[in-house]
Write an enzyme that holds these catalytic residues in place. Structure first.
Site, PDB file in Angstrom:
ATOM      1  CB  SER A  33     -10.760 -12.142  31.935  1.00 55.72           C
ATOM      2  OG  SER A  33     -11.642 -13.232  32.025  1.00 55.72           O
ATOM      3  CG  ASP A  86      -8.341 -17.259  26.629  1.00 55.37           C
ATOM      4  OD1 ASP A  86      -9.077 -17.807  27.475  1.00 55.37           O
ATOM      5  OD2 ASP A  86      -7.792 -16.167  26.819  1.00 55.37           O
ATOM      6  CG  HIS A 110      -7.799 -16.535  30.924  1.00 54.24           C
ATOM      7  ND1 HIS A 110      -8.629 -16.210  29.876  1.00 54.24           N
ATOM      8  CD2 HIS A 110      -8.268 -15.836  31.999  1.00 54.24           C
ATOM      9  CE1 HIS A 110      -9.556 -15.365  30.296  1.00 54.24           C
ATOM     10  NE2 HIS A 110      -9.361 -15.125  31.571  1.00 54.24           N
TER      11      HIS A 110
END
Length: 522
Positions: free
Chosen positions: A241, A460, A490
């Site tokens: 991320s 995602d 994710h």
């Protein structure tokens, strides 16, 4: 006012599903052989000065005093397999001999089942996520990597145990959750912007000296100090991320120090704050429609039903089973969002929406509290505080309320559910921020660096798939290696694809670089 851009909510989503986040227990038989692998009493060798470093040896050759990790808040100590310590880094890299701050570290030493490569550093995202608390939760998932690496993570500067920023009290945080994030009247707009300005003022009061030094670039420099102190000639790194932006920034600043870097759930490095908001509105809408289709609903009709529900909650918040708390539109949107980080939490979304349609907001409130890291006693973590402080130091973009309103139609077209929320957020997030931003978008070009594995997941929601290809391109020809997973949720590694896991493990453990544009099916 929560924000979803570059969030590490995969951990929050994980705690909603039994068994998704796994803890690590005490020491294993492998750990009992620590002295054999690492020297007398498991001691670290003295760090060797890096001749290329411009920092004083008092920092680059400091000796870390690793010891047992302590409990943190409601989290129990992670067990004997884990050690913690603090690294000293400059507060201001322009004054390397000046004041220092502490960076909290955690590690689990390699199990010695293969030739030790070095340390593998993790950042799980945010910005604002605590690596010290998160790494043990995923210890079993990284057991294969631990065979040849010491697993290491950290709280970046301004986060949790590393001089963590706190901008408002828990009582103020709870009150702010009732601020309308999609103002419909001048009075609501004034309240929204006042809340944003109050948050920034609180940050300035509590962290005035630290606030100008919370950039991603400075966190990347901290990682290079850590690399030297750990005794590694190259940095081996796994960023997830926001951790992909941090990893890309490191590669740009220190291309010759890049070892084996993996970037998973990739932030698009080619755009700024407004572009990120658009990307996330698109990503979450895409994930929501995938959820609706999987549940036998027509996406357009299912989306309209949720939009209508949020409008009713905006007009009249729902009752909950928690005394003194109702479900506001802000909390409802947060509760929906967190379930889209993982396909495993889709059933929780179905239940919460069904209950909300009946007038009960309890389930959505519990989901929002998990995302906001609010415990049963009403205490909140500081992740959202750190996230905002770091993000607003990084970005120069400061859209005005008028600019935000002018863009709302575009945001609503991208996402009927999340668009208005994300559109207004572009103005509220850094409104009246007390320090200037540094750049329009992060610089990640890394000519001369070793190949960097960039992993994108087509489903995602938080870091849409398109960002991975852009990151690979921006890193440069021969550096960025793009791997695609046709999945949901994710991130890709550890999410159920043997193809992805094998590719990442082969790269990190054996240095096998996959072919560029390799595709792993779901």
């Amino acid at each position: 006012m929560p924000r979803f851009v570059r969030s590490a909510a995969l951990a929050a989503a994980g705690v909603l599903v039994a068994g998704l986040a796994v803890g690590c227990g005490g020491s294993s038989d492998d750990d009992k052989d620590d002295a054999k692998r690492h020297g007398p009493s498991g001691a670290d060798p003295a760090p060797r000065p890096d001749p290329s470093s411009t920092l004083p040896a008092s920092l680059t050759s400091q000796k870390l005093d690793w010891g047992r990790c302590e409990a943190s808040g409601e989290d129990a100590a992670p067990g004997d397999a884990w050690q913690c310590t603090t690294l000293k880094v400059p507060l201001d890299y322009a004054k390397p001999d000046g004041e220092t701050i502490g960076i909290a570290l955690i590690r689990a030493r390699s199990t010695g089942k293969g030739d030790r490569i070095g340390s593998l550093l993790f950042n799980f995202g945010g910005p604002g996520g605590s690596g010290v608390s998160m790494l043990p939760s995923f210890g079993d998932q990284y057991a294969k990597l631990r065979e040849r690496y010491d697993l290491v993570s950290f709280d970046p500067r301004g986060v949790a145990a590393s001089e963590g920023v706190r901008c408002r009290s828990d009582k103020q945080t709870q009150a702010a959750e009732n601020t309308d994030p999609t103002p419909d009247t001048p009075a609501e707009e004034r309240a929204y912007l006042k809340d944003a300005a109050d948050f920034g003022a609180g940050c300035a009061r509590s962290a005035k000296k630290l606030l100008p030094h919370l950039s991603t670039a400075e966190a990347a420099r901290d990682m290079d100090v850590l690399r030297q102190v750990l005794g590694d000639s190259k940095l081996h790194y796994f960023g997830i991320s926001y951790g992909t932006e941090l990893g890309g920034t490191y590669a740009h600043l220190f291309p010759k120090k890049v070892g084996r870097l993996t970037l998973d759930a990739v932030v698009d490095p080619t755009t700024g704050a407004v572009g990120h908001a658009e990307n996330q509105a698109r990503g979450f809408q895409r994930a929501l429609e995938n959820y609706l289709k999987a549940n036998g609903q027509e996406p357009k009709a299912g989306t309209k039903k949720i939009v209508d529900l949020l409008r009713r909650i905006d007009a009249e918040p729902l009752r909950t089973d928690t005394p003194g708390r109702k479900l506001s539109e802000s909390l409802a949107t947060t509760g929906i969002t967190v379930t889209l980080y993982s396909k495993q939490t889709w059933p929780a979304l179905t239940n919460a929406l069904e209950e909300a349609e009946k007038g009960d907001g309890t389930a959505l409130l519990e989901l929002a509290d998990a995302y906001n890291e609010r415990d049963a006693s009403g205490r909140y973590s500081t992740q959202s505080h750190s996230q905002r402080a770091i993000a607003c130091r990084d970005t120069k973009e400061r859209p005005t309320p008028a600019q935000a309103k002018a863009g709302l139609d575009r945001f609503r077209e991208i996402s009927p559910v999340f668009g208005t929320f994300m559109g207004w957020d572009t103005a509220g997030w850094c409104h009246n921020w007390p320090v200037e931003g540094l750049h329009d978008s992060p610089e990640v070009s890394a000519p001369g660096a070793a190949p960097i594995l960039v992993v994108g997941n087509t489903g995602d929601p938080a870091t849409p798939y398109e960002g991975a290809r852009k990151m690979a391109d921006e890193l440069g020809k021969g550096v960025g290696v793009h791997l695609t997973w046709k999945g949901e949720g994710h991130g890709a590694y550890g999410n159920g694809s043997d193809c992805v896991d094998d590719a990442v493990n082969g790269y990190l453990l054996d240095g096998k670089v996959p072919g560029d544009n390799k595709v792993c099916e779901s």
